[in-house]
Design a protein around this motif. Structure first.
Motif, PDB file in Angstrom:
ATOM      1  N   GLN A  68      -6.404   5.582   4.605  1.00 60.33           N
ATOM      2  CA  GLN A  68      -7.826   5.815   4.296  1.00 60.33           C
ATOM      3  C   GLN A  68      -8.777   4.973   5.147  1.00 60.33           C
ATOM      4  O   GLN A  68      -9.769   5.505   5.671  1.00 60.33           O
ATOM      5  N   ASP A 107      -6.527  12.976  -0.245  1.00 58.37           N
ATOM      6  CA  ASP A 107      -7.508  12.244  -1.059  1.00 58.37           C
ATOM      7  C   ASP A 107      -8.315  11.276  -0.199  1.00 58.37           C
ATOM      8  O   ASP A 107      -9.429  10.885  -0.574  1.00 58.37           O
ATOM      9  N   ALA A 108      -7.768  10.878   0.952  1.00 58.45           N
ATOM     10  CA  ALA A 108      -8.455   9.930   1.823  1.00 58.45           C
ATOM     11  C   ALA A 108      -9.506  10.613   2.691  1.00 58.45           C
ATOM     12  O   ALA A 108     -10.271   9.947   3.385  1.00 58.45           O
ATOM     13  N   VAL A 109      -9.503  11.949   2.698  1.00 59.11           N
ATOM     14  CA  VAL A 109     -10.408  12.704   3.576  1.00 59.11           C
ATOM     15  C   VAL A 109     -11.706  13.062   2.847  1.00 59.11           C
ATOM     16  O   VAL A 109     -12.791  13.049   3.427  1.00 59.11           O
ATOM     17  N   GLY A 110     -11.578  13.360   1.545  1.00 64.99           N
ATOM     18  CA  GLY A 110     -12.734  13.864   0.810  1.00 64.99           C
ATOM     19  C   GLY A 110     -12.756  15.377   0.908  1.00 64.99           C
ATOM     20  O   GLY A 110     -13.581  15.970   1.606  1.00 64.99           O
ATOM     21  N   MET A 114      -1.282  14.452  -1.073  1.00 60.63           N
ATOM     22  CA  MET A 114      -1.890  13.276  -1.701  1.00 60.63           C
ATOM     23  C   MET A 114      -2.749  12.511  -0.696  1.00 60.63           C
ATOM     24  O   MET A 114      -3.784  11.956  -1.054  1.00 60.63           O
ATOM     25  N   THR A 115      -2.317  12.496   0.557  1.00 62.81           N
ATOM     26  CA  THR A 115      -3.072  11.759   1.562  1.00 62.81           C
ATOM     27  C   THR A 115      -4.432  12.406   1.818  1.00 62.81           C
ATOM     28  O   THR A 115      -5.359  11.756   2.285  1.00 62.81           O
ATOM     29  N   GLU A 121     -16.972   6.756  10.728  1.00 63.86           N
ATOM     30  CA  GLU A 121     -18.125   5.850  10.765  1.00 63.86           C
ATOM     31  C   GLU A 121     -18.490   5.430  12.188  1.00 63.86           C
ATOM     32  O   GLU A 121     -19.662   5.214  12.495  1.00 63.86           O
ATOM     33  N   TRP A 165     -13.458  17.681  -1.197  1.00 62.42           N
ATOM     34  CA  TRP A 165     -14.321  18.412  -2.117  1.00 62.42           C
ATOM     35  C   TRP A 165     -15.766  18.147  -1.779  1.00 62.42           C
ATOM     36  O   TRP A 165     -16.140  16.980  -1.698  1.00 62.42           O
ATOM     37  N   GLN A 175     -11.779   6.530   7.437  1.00 61.06           N
ATOM     38  CA  GLN A 175     -13.172   6.103   7.233  1.00 61.06           C
ATOM     39  C   GLN A 175     -13.749   5.549   8.541  1.00 61.06           C
ATOM     40  O   GLN A 175     -14.869   5.890   8.943  1.00 61.06           O
ATOM     41  N   LEU A 181       0.839  -1.201   0.000  1.00 63.07           N
ATOM     42  CA  LEU A 181       0.000   0.000   0.000  1.00 63.07           C
ATOM     43  C   LEU A 181       0.871   1.248   0.000  1.00 63.07           C
ATOM     44  O   LEU A 181       1.955   1.256   0.603  1.00 63.07           O
ATOM     45  N   ASN A 182       0.393   2.318  -0.662  1.00 60.87           N
ATOM     46  CA  ASN A 182       1.045   3.607  -0.470  1.00 60.87           C
ATOM     47  C   ASN A 182       0.406   4.288   0.747  1.00 60.87           C
ATOM     48  O   ASN A 182      -0.525   3.763   1.363  1.00 60.87           O
ATOM     49  N   GLU A 183       0.906   5.466   1.096  1.00 56.93           N
ATOM     50  CA  GLU A 183       0.456   6.097   2.339  1.00 56.93           C
ATOM     51  C   GLU A 183      -1.047   6.353   2.351  1.00 56.93           C
ATOM     52  O   GLU A 183      -1.719   6.115   3.354  1.00 56.93           O
ATOM     53  N   VAL A 184      -1.565   6.849   1.235  1.00 54.43           N
ATOM     54  CA  VAL A 184      -2.996   7.192   1.230  1.00 54.43           C
ATOM     55  C   VAL A 184      -3.844   5.925   1.298  1.00 54.43           C
ATOM     56  O   VAL A 184      -4.877   5.894   1.991  1.00 54.43           O
ATOM     57  N   GLU A 185      -3.397   4.860   0.642  1.00 53.92           N
ATOM     58  CA  GLU A 185      -4.140   3.598   0.723  1.00 53.92           C
ATOM     59  C   GLU A 185      -4.077   3.021   2.144  1.00 53.92           C
ATOM     60  O   GLU A 185      -5.008   2.367   2.597  1.00 53.92           O
TER      61      GLU A 185
END
Lengths: 192, 352
Positions: free
Chosen positions: B28, B68-71, B65-66, B36, B73, B32, B21-25
């Motif tokens: 994430q 991207d795991a937050v959302g 890049m990380t 949740e 937008w 999440q 996995l990369n950092e964002v994978e």
């Protein structure tokens, strides 16, 4: 230098005796040459792994395919994804082929190139939206005078010869015009 | 001061290396989960702050890049510290105190496996005097342990006991990387890694991370039955010039503990970020924790040490024990730099 600078002194607000400033003394270095600059080489080495989604993307490139990633239950396809749908914040678990034809959504004219493989300047570096993709990717646009490149221009990738394909983004050497009519800017809303 | 509490905690199952996995994978699923668990969406979060380091990732602007795991937008209010996530939590706490947000998502993570961690950490040193010598973090800690041994502050057997106790405690921590320990006698029979430190004296190299949600007042009560209220939080720093301070002490930890109010009440549990066994002794001394205080029931950094996440995990572990009703009042500590140079201390408390 003030006299007070020469004495060992406690720093205010700190617990007694734990922080003290040593007295200032400048050693006599005689008439020797003053060294004004030194060079300290430094390097760190990393064994980098790209992760699941970029691995799928690179394997696609090795087969001459442009792959994007899609998150479960979402429509948007992100080309060359780091592994996330950045709007949904969910992993792109599914690979979807996009392009190869694409549209220029933004560009700049580069006057200072760098890297061994940089084309002669000036050239155009562009954000390129492959058909079927929700986001653009970087690419170099050649095969047209730089001043004629425009937003909405249709392009397609130019690949290295098949026997040279590898797990690298360098498989696509550049993008060139397809000659199709431009895509109207209104249709690129949200992608520029 | 507004009442602010930790209401949700999540962390990775820590591993020596997560090459697939990369950092964002990697981070994430943790982000999440932390949302949740309290049935929250990113739109319910007023401020997002992360802690990570490009030197560990080997990549510039890796934290972007990380995101991207937050959302991110539609656009979110977001910040980043090149520090442990505990300092990201401090920034988020300030943001809430200043009235600019009521809720915050905080996370800290790293993949230390791609690089040579002890060498990478040497880049925290000043660039003129220590940095060019490239002393690695284990060798530096060895100097500190030697100074303590010479002063009679600790023995090698006591250091091995700390390692044994921490890793035995980690057996009940599902996220821990190093669980269980040979006997103290067996540990002491091992060769030195960096005299006087043996392998068991050092935290493992870890890929992993942690995420926490904090919230003010009623929002915290809505999201958690028993929020872990942050009653005090403070961080202080000692000189980066190790020759200018007594390395057997961490005055900044003592000062942060005093400002956070550690001694204002009973301490049921303490999670101390001590990546080397002897540093737990220093921290116990500086925080004034008696022998009756349970320290690092999670196993601490000796059981899993994701750089940039290990301090935030200490806050999370204490918060989890308070939210579960196992502890009424606890102390969490995070550290940054070499030899406990910079320290953050927080006091967490249940409602009752």
């Amino acid at each position: 230098m003030a006299e007070s600078d020469m004495e060992d002194r406690s720093t205010s607000t700190m617990p007694g005796g734990l922080w003290t400033q040593p007295s200032v003394s400048v050693p006599d270095i005689g008439d020797g040459e003053v060294i004004q600059r030194i060079t300290e080489p430094a390097s760190l080495h990393y064994s980098y792994t790209p992760g699941r989604a970029p691995t799928r993307f690179l394997r696609g490139l090795a087969e001459g395919k442009l792959l994007g990633g899609r998150a479960e239950g979402h429509d948007a396809v992100y080309p060359g994804s780091r592994g996330m749908d950045p709007v949904a914040a969910r992993p792109t678990v599914e690979s979807v082929e996009v392009g190869p034809d694409a549209t220029v959504t933004a560009f700049c004219i580069v006057h200072i190139g760098f890297g061994e493989k940089a084309p002669p300047t000036p050239f155009v570096s562009a954000l390129i939206l492959p058909d079927g993709a929700a986001a653009s990717m970087y690419g170099t646009v050649l095969g047209i005078p730089y001043e004629e490149v425009r937003i909405g221009m249709r392009v397609r990738p130019v690949w290295v010869p098949e026997e040279e394909l590898g797990l690298t983004s360098e498989n696509i050497t550049h993008w060139e015009p397809t000659g199709e009519p431009d895509v109207p800017a209104e249709q690129l809303k949200g992608h520029m | 001061m507004r009442d602010v509490a930790i209401v949700s905690v999540a962390q990775t199952d820590h591993r020596r290396a997560v090459p697939e996995l990369n950092e964002v994978e990697m981070i994430q699923p943790v982000i999440q989960t932390v949302l949740e668990q309290i049935d929250a969406k990113i739109s319910d979060i007023g401020f997002t702050c992360s802690g990570s380091s490009d030197y560990l990732a080997g990549q510039a602007f890796s934290f972007v890049m990380t995101l991207d795991a937050v959302g991110a937008w539609p656009p979110i209010v977001e910040s980043h510290v090149e520090m442990d996530g505990a300092w990201a939590l401090y920034e988020a706490w300030l943001k809430i105190q200043s009235g600019h947000a009521d809720t915050a998502l905080v996370y800290g993570y790293s993949k230390a496996s791609p690089g040579d961690l002890p060498r990478v950490l040497s880049r925290q040193l000043d660039p003129y005097y220590y940095g060019p010598l490239w002393p690695d973090s284990v060798a530096m800690a060895g100097l500190q342990a030697r100074a303590m041994l010479d002063k009679g502050m600790i023995t090698e057997a006591e250091m091995a006991e700390i390692a044994h106790r921490s890793r035995t405690s980690a057996e009940s921590n599902p996220h821990a990387q190093v669980k269980g320990s040979p006997s103290v006698d067996q540990l002491l029979a091992e060769d030195y890694l960096s005299n006087p430190l043996r392998k068991h004296d050092c935290a493992p190299v870890t890929d992993g991370g942690c995420a926490v949600v904090i919230a003010a007042g009623d929002r915290a009560r809505e999201w958690a039955d028993n929020p872990a209220w942050i009653r005090g939080i403070d961080h202080r720093v000692d000189s980066h010039n190790f020759g200018a301070r007594d390395i057997t002490r961490a005055p900044s930890a003592a000062l942060a503990a005093e400002k956070a109010g550690v001694s204002d009440g009973q301490v049921d549990v303490a999670e101390l970020c001590a990546p080397f066994t002897h540093q737990e002794r220093i921290l116990r001394n500086e925080l004034g924790l008696g022998d009756d205080v349970e320290v690092n029931p999670s196993g601490g950094a000796l059981a899993a040490n994701p750089i940039m996440g290990a301090g935030l995990i200490r806050l999370g572990e204490v918060a989890n024990r308070i939210m579960a009703g196992d502890a009424g009042r606890g102390v969490a500590h995070a550290t940054s730099g070499h030899l406990l140079q910079q320290n953050l201390v927080a006091v967490l408390e249940g409602s009752s």
